[in-house]
Design an enzyme around this catalytic site. Structure first.
Site, short mmCIF file in Angstrom:
data_model
loop_
_atom_site.label_atom_id
_atom_site.label_comp_id
_atom_site.label_asym_id
_atom_site.label_seq_id
_atom_site.Cartn_x
_atom_site.Cartn_y
_atom_site.Cartn_z
N GLU A 1 -11.97 11.82 34.65
CA GLU A 1 -11.62 11.44 33.28
C GLU A 1 -12.67 11.90 32.28
O GLU A 1 -12.32 12.41 31.20
CB GLU A 1 -11.49 9.91 33.19
CG GLU A 1 -10.30 9.34 33.93
CD GLU A 1 -10.27 7.82 33.91
OE1 GLU A 1 -9.29 7.24 34.42
OE2 GLU A 1 -11.23 7.21 33.39
N GLU A 2 -13.94 11.73 32.60
CA GLU A 2 -15.01 12.01 31.63
C GLU A 2 -15.49 13.45 31.63
O GLU A 2 -15.85 13.98 30.59
CB GLU A 2 -16.20 11.07 31.88
CG GLU A 2 -15.90 9.62 31.59
CD GLU A 2 -17.15 8.76 31.52
OE1 GLU A 2 -18.26 9.31 31.69
OE2 GLU A 2 -17.01 7.56 31.29
N GLU B 1 -13.66 8.39 37.54
CA GLU B 1 -14.45 8.46 36.32
C GLU B 1 -14.90 9.89 35.99
O GLU B 1 -14.86 10.30 34.84
CB GLU B 1 -15.67 7.54 36.41
CG GLU B 1 -15.35 6.06 36.27
CD GLU B 1 -14.91 5.68 34.86
OE1 GLU B 1 -15.22 6.43 33.91
OE2 GLU B 1 -14.25 4.63 34.72
N LYS C 1 -32.18 8.08 28.61
CA LYS C 1 -31.58 7.45 29.78
C LYS C 1 -32.53 7.54 30.97
O LYS C 1 -32.27 8.25 31.94
CB LYS C 1 -30.25 8.14 30.13
CG LYS C 1 -29.20 8.04 29.05
CD LYS C 1 -28.77 6.61 28.87
CE LYS C 1 -27.75 6.50 27.75
NZ LYS C 1 -27.54 5.12 27.33
N SER D 1 -22.44 12.24 25.20
CA SER D 1 -22.25 10.83 24.90
C SER D 1 -21.22 10.67 23.79
O SER D 1 -21.20 11.44 22.83
CB SER D 1 -23.58 10.21 24.46
OG SER D 1 -23.38 8.94 23.89
#
Length: 210
Positions: free
Chosen positions: A66-67, A63, A127, A36
């Site tokens: 990229e992450e 995504e 989460k 995170s």
């Protein structure tokens, strides 16, 4: 990619459109999570906003590249949960891991492989919505040998855990995202038979908006 909030993209019902991937190995025995941006010691499912004129499956692929710095084969789309967002959640079988990627260079983002059970436990701490999706990949438990994970997982899936009431969530609603999917709206995640087969191409979001 720049450290900026992109314009929000809403669907016809007024939900923010998002996409995420449960990244797995070939036999779906492991899940890849990313750190995170708000707390590098916490692990999350990669995902973020769908850009205008972008399909959810393409957004999901973008995504995770990229992450998490990975790409692969996009497979089935998983269930539906809405918390101000409508997020399409897919299973992606990882075929390539880059040594460096956008968010590792800009934000120091880390990634790590976990067993399914470990991933469910890690995500359940902060989460629970994401945890419930990963739990869908767990093998059906032997009724004669109840798993120690069963109570926690069942509580999430049966909607006994309300993420909105969890005091650890307040400031991270964006990071959780609702998790939309391809099917009808339901209160709890459900599997879809839809199978996309997309290879990896080359938001209103903060980077943690999953």
């Amino acid at each position: 990619m720049t450290d900026m909030v992109k314009a929000r993209n809403y669907d016809e019902d007024g939900f923010v459109k998002r996409a995420a991937c449960i990244c797995v190995n070939d036999d779906e025995s492991q899940v890849l999570l990313v750190s995170s941006r708000r707390d590098s010691e916490l692990w999350i499912v990669p995902g973020g906003g769908v850009e205008p004129n972008e399909l959810p499956d393409m957004a999901a692929i973008r995504e995770v590249r990229e992450e998490a710095g990975v790409c692969g084969m996009l497979g089935r789309c998983l269930g539906n949960s809405e918390r101000g967002h409508r997020t399409s959640v897919y299973v992606l079988v990882v075929k390539e891991e880059m040594e460096e990627w956008d968010e590792s260079k800009v934000f120091g983002r880390k990634r790590k492989w976990f067993s399914l059970e470990e991933a469910v436990k890690q995500l359940a701490k902060h989460k629970p919505v994401q945890s419930s999706y990963v739990s869908l990949l767990l093998p059906s438990p032997d009724p004669q040998s109840p798993s120690s994970l069963a109570p926690a997982v069942n509580a999430i899936i049966e909607d006994q855990v309300d993420p909105a009431s969890d005091p650890t969530h307040g400031s991270e609603v964006e990071e959780d995202g609702g998790l939309e999917s391809c099917g009808e709206r339901t209160k709890t995640p459900s599997l879809s038979k839809e199978d996309l087969s997309n290879s990896c191409p080359t938001d209103e979001t903060t980077a943690d908006d999953t």
